[in-house]
Scaffold this motif. Structure first.
Motif, PDB file in Angstrom:
ATOM      1  N   TYR A 166       0.363  31.503  49.266  1.00  0.00           N
ATOM      2  CA  TYR A 166      -0.071  30.391  50.107  1.00  0.00           C
ATOM      3  C   TYR A 166      -0.898  29.418  49.276  1.00  0.00           C
ATOM      4  CZ  TYR A 166      -2.210  27.746  53.916  1.00  0.00           C
ATOM      5  OH  TYR A 166      -2.637  26.732  54.746  1.00  0.00           O
ATOM      6  N   THR A 167      -1.780  29.956  48.444  1.00  0.00           N
ATOM      7  CA  THR A 167      -2.618  29.119  47.592  1.00  0.00           C
ATOM      8  C   THR A 167      -1.780  28.336  46.589  1.00  0.00           C
ATOM      9  OG1 THR A 167      -4.484  30.641  47.819  1.00  0.00           O
ATOM     10  CG2 THR A 167      -4.536  29.122  45.957  1.00  0.00           C
ATOM     11  N   THR A 168      -0.750  28.984  46.037  1.00  0.00           N
ATOM     12  CA  THR A 168       0.144  28.277  45.108  1.00  0.00           C
ATOM     13  C   THR A 168       0.752  27.056  45.774  1.00  0.00           C
ATOM     14  OG1 THR A 168       0.666  30.292  43.872  1.00  0.00           O
ATOM     15  CG2 THR A 168       2.242  28.470  43.727  1.00  0.00           C
ATOM     16  N   GLY A 169       1.249  27.231  46.992  1.00  0.00           N
ATOM     17  CA  GLY A 169       1.821  26.106  47.715  1.00  0.00           C
ATOM     18  C   GLY A 169       0.798  25.046  48.033  1.00  0.00           C
ATOM     19  N   TYR A 170      -0.393  25.483  48.444  1.00  0.00           N
ATOM     20  CA  TYR A 170      -1.439  24.530  48.834  1.00  0.00           C
ATOM     21  C   TYR A 170      -1.971  23.765  47.630  1.00  0.00           C
ATOM     22  CZ  TYR A 170      -5.588  22.530  50.941  1.00  0.00           C
ATOM     23  OH  TYR A 170      -6.556  21.641  51.378  1.00  0.00           O
ATOM     24  N   ASP A 171      -2.205  24.452  46.533  1.00  0.00           N
ATOM     25  CA  ASP A 171      -2.783  23.790  45.360  1.00  0.00           C
ATOM     26  C   ASP A 171      -1.817  22.805  44.713  1.00  0.00           C
ATOM     27  OD1 ASP A 171      -5.144  25.141  45.692  1.00  0.00           O
ATOM     28  OD2 ASP A 171      -4.816  26.583  44.069  1.00  0.00           O
ATOM     29  N   THR A 172      -0.538  23.152  44.707  1.00  0.00           N
ATOM     30  CA  THR A 172       0.440  22.286  44.031  1.00  0.00           C
ATOM     31  C   THR A 172       1.087  21.285  44.974  1.00  0.00           C
ATOM     32  OG1 THR A 172       2.317  23.785  44.408  1.00  0.00           O
ATOM     33  CG2 THR A 172       0.964  24.163  42.430  1.00  0.00           C
ATOM     34  N   GLY A 173       1.222  21.638  46.233  1.00  0.00           N
ATOM     35  CA  GLY A 173       1.933  20.779  47.177  1.00  0.00           C
ATOM     36  C   GLY A 173       3.397  20.614  46.828  1.00  0.00           C
ATOM     37  N   ASP A 174       3.931  21.543  46.040  1.00  0.00           N
ATOM     38  CA  ASP A 174       5.280  21.400  45.509  1.00  0.00           C
ATOM     39  C   ASP A 174       6.117  22.625  45.866  1.00  0.00           C
ATOM     40  OD1 ASP A 174       7.579  20.917  44.096  1.00  0.00           O
ATOM     41  OD2 ASP A 174       6.645  20.921  42.116  1.00  0.00           O
ATOM     42  N   PRO A 175       7.071  22.490  46.785  1.00  0.00           N
ATOM     43  CA  PRO A 175       7.906  23.645  47.152  1.00  0.00           C
ATOM     44  C   PRO A 175       8.679  24.230  45.974  1.00  0.00           C
ATOM     45  CG  PRO A 175       8.187  21.851  48.726  1.00  0.00           C
ATOM     46  CD  PRO A 175       7.402  21.301  47.578  1.00  0.00           C
ATOM     47  N   ALA A 176       8.927  23.424  44.945  1.00  0.00           N
ATOM     48  CA  ALA A 176       9.642  23.931  43.771  1.00  0.00           C
ATOM     49  C   ALA A 176       8.839  25.005  43.040  1.00  0.00           C
ATOM     50  CB  ALA A 176       9.967  22.784  42.816  1.00  0.00           C
ATOM     51  N   ARG A 177       7.531  25.040  43.269  1.00  0.00           N
ATOM     52  CA  ARG A 177       6.677  26.055  42.643  1.00  0.00           C
ATOM     53  C   ARG A 177       6.684  27.361  43.430  1.00  0.00           C
ATOM     54  NH1 ARG A 177       2.866  23.720  39.215  1.00  0.00           N
ATOM     55  NH2 ARG A 177       2.283  25.875  38.729  1.00  0.00           N
ATOM     56  N   CYS A 178       7.485  27.435  44.457  1.00  0.00           N
ATOM     57  CA  CYS A 178       7.517  28.590  45.342  1.00  0.00           C
ATOM     58  C   CYS A 178       8.691  29.522  45.044  1.00  0.00           C
ATOM     59  CB  CYS A 178       7.587  28.132  46.799  1.00  0.00           C
ATOM     60  SG  CYS A 178       6.163  27.153  47.349  1.00  0.00           S
ATOM     61  N   ASP A 179       9.147  29.555  43.801  1.00  0.00           N
ATOM     62  CA  ASP A 179      10.301  30.366  43.447  1.00  0.00           C
ATOM     63  C   ASP A 179       9.897  31.821  43.247  1.00  0.00           C
ATOM     64  OD1 ASP A 179      12.725  31.358  42.694  1.00  0.00           O
ATOM     65  OD2 ASP A 179      12.787  30.367  40.741  1.00  0.00           O
ATOM     66  N   THR A 180       9.710  32.516  44.320  1.00  0.00           N
ATOM     67  CA  THR A 180       9.336  33.938  44.235  1.00  0.00           C
ATOM     68  C   THR A 180      10.492  34.811  43.764  1.00  0.00           C
ATOM     69  OG1 THR A 180       9.885  34.187  46.583  1.00  0.00           O
ATOM     70  CG2 THR A 180       7.584  33.732  46.035  1.00  0.00           C
ATOM     71  N   PHE A 181      11.705  34.263  43.792  1.00  0.00           N
ATOM     72  CA  PHE A 181      12.866  35.041  43.354  1.00  0.00           C
ATOM     73  C   PHE A 181      13.086  34.936  41.839  1.00  0.00           C
ATOM     74  CE2 PHE A 181      13.540  34.501  47.827  1.00  0.00           C
ATOM     75  CZ  PHE A 181      14.138  35.671  48.234  1.00  0.00           C
ATOM     76  N   GLY A 182      12.408  33.991  41.198  1.00  0.00           N
ATOM     77  CA  GLY A 182      12.617  33.777  39.781  1.00  0.00           C
ATOM     78  C   GLY A 182      11.472  34.229  38.916  1.00  0.00           C
ATOM     79  N   THR A 183      10.610  35.084  39.452  1.00  0.00           N
ATOM     80  CA  THR A 183       9.464  35.540  38.686  1.00  0.00           C
ATOM     81  C   THR A 183       9.333  37.062  38.756  1.00  0.00           C
ATOM     82  OG1 THR A 183       7.038  35.379  38.409  1.00  0.00           O
ATOM     83  CG2 THR A 183       7.914  35.248  40.660  1.00  0.00           C
ATOM     84  N   ASP A 184       8.802  37.646  37.700  1.00  0.00           N
ATOM     85  CA  ASP A 184       8.478  39.064  37.696  1.00  0.00           C
ATOM     86  C   ASP A 184       7.032  39.308  38.082  1.00  0.00           C
ATOM     87  OD1 ASP A 184      11.036  39.822  36.862  1.00  0.00           O
ATOM     88  OD2 ASP A 184      10.535  39.525  34.746  1.00  0.00           O
ATOM     89  N   ASN A 185       6.279  38.233  38.278  1.00  0.00           N
ATOM     90  CA  ASN A 185       4.855  38.343  38.611  1.00  0.00           C
ATOM     91  C   ASN A 185       4.621  37.809  40.019  1.00  0.00           C
ATOM     92  OD1 ASN A 185       2.083  38.570  38.587  1.00  0.00           O
ATOM     93  ND2 ASN A 185       1.773  36.706  37.324  1.00  0.00           N
ATOM     94  N   LEU A 186       4.737  38.695  40.983  1.00  0.00           N
ATOM     95  CA  LEU A 186       4.475  38.306  42.372  1.00  0.00           C
ATOM     96  C   LEU A 186       2.996  38.341  42.708  1.00  0.00           C
ATOM     97  CD1 LEU A 186       7.402  40.147  44.211  1.00  0.00           C
ATOM     98  CD2 LEU A 186       7.186  37.689  43.731  1.00  0.00           C
ATOM     99  N   GLY A 187       2.196  38.881  41.796  1.00  0.00           N
ATOM    100  CA  GLY A 187       0.749  38.921  42.025  1.00  0.00           C
ATOM    101  C   GLY A 187       0.260  40.347  42.259  1.00  0.00           C
TER     102      GLY A 187
END
Length: 302
Positions: free
Chosen positions: A281-302
């Motif tokens: 949620y913070t990633t989306g809020y801080d960037t305001g960019d849906p393109a930064r929401c690629d949870t399927f393209g990362t090995d680091n979900l947090g």
């Protein structure tokens, strides 16, 4: 936060079925259940409180046997001033803002956003995904492309899950469900089966919807109505913090440890941990960019 009192509301995006719902079983599938979905259903059932949510409890004050209807809400919810006074009109206003945001985002990428209705119901509801009771929590049905919510869920979130509550929490929940609609439109939901686990497609789908909700929240004060005026004003850090608090309360680990018997089993994760939900949620809020929401393209979900 508050709403621009002169802004017009569009109630055509809402179908008010409160008082006329029918309970039953809802089909489970990728994106088919929303912000808490099947987790709430099973947890509340285990606690002995899963069959019904309390009715007439402060979100529109509509009892289960009291019919409202979309014509009534059309007359009731006309402007931002109504949204500032009436909590179900507030939901209409959030829905207008969220869909206005995604309409613009799709247009920027050369696509056309298809609006989805939100259905207000009490007790239970029939959908193309099957029948559902209020205990399932808010959800999105990809089969009919619509959002479903018993508005009394917000009280349940405060009372049973200990969330702070508040308008921006309500906005977060609706924005998350519309995140699932976006995933359905983009075909992302088709990539997810019924698997569970900390890196499963189900978890990635839910975290992405959280991120999409945060991206909307970043732009909430600039999304205009048809008249060109921003609908939402005065969003504070306290509003954002309340949304993050709610995200933590519906993490798989929090629900399992605090409401489900104390044992955390990551192999059963379907929505992500509290920390993950806050992170995305913070990633989306801080960037305001849906393109930064690629949870399927990362090995680091947090």
């Amino acid at each position: 936060m508050q709403f621009n009192e002169n802004a017009e509301l569009d109630t055509s995006q809402v179908n008010d079925q409160r008082g006329g719902g029918v309970g039953g079983r809802v089909a489970l599938g990728g994106g088919g259940l929303g912000i808490v979905g099947v987790i709430i259903y099973f947890v509340l059932s285990q606690l002995g409180g899963g069959a019904e949510l309390p009715t007439g409890s402060g979100f529109g004050d509509v009892g289960q046997n009291q019919q409202v209807g979309s014509e009534a809400i059309k007359e009731k919810c006309r402007t931002g001033a109504d949204a500032n006074r009436e909590s179900d009109c507030r939901a209409v206003a959030f829905i207008n803002s969220i869909q206005g945001y995604w309409t613009d985002q799709f247009a920027r990428s050369g696509r056309t956003y298809q609006q989805a209705q939100t259905n207000f119901f009490s007790g239970g509801v029939q959908t193309r995904c099957g029948n559902a009771t209020s205990a399932v929590g808010p959800f999105y049905c990809p089969a009919d492309g619509q959002v479903y919510i018993d508005l009394n869920f917000y009280q349940e979130l405060r009372q049973k899950f200990g969330a702070e509550g508040g308008p921006f929490v309500e906005a977060y929940i609706l924005a998350h469900e519309y995140g699932h609609h976006v995933q359905n439109l983009l075909g992302t939901s088709d990539r997810v089966g019924q698997e569970a686990g900390p890196t499963s497609g189900s978890v990635r789908l839910e975290l992405q919807a959280d991120c999409y909700a945060g991206a909307w929240a970043n732009h909430a004060q600039s999304v205009p109505t048809a008249s060109g005026r921003p609908l939402i004003t005065g969003v504070t850090q306290e509003d954002v913090d309340a949304a993050l608090d709610a995200a933590a309360r519906i993490g798989d680990d929090y629900i399992q440890s605090e409401l489900g018997g104390g044992q955390v089993d990551t192999t059963q994760f379907t929505h992500g941990s509290s920390a993950q939900r806050q992170k995305w949620y913070t990633t989306g809020y801080d960037t305001g960019d849906p393109a930064r929401c690629d949870t399927f393209g990362t090995d680091n979900l947090g």
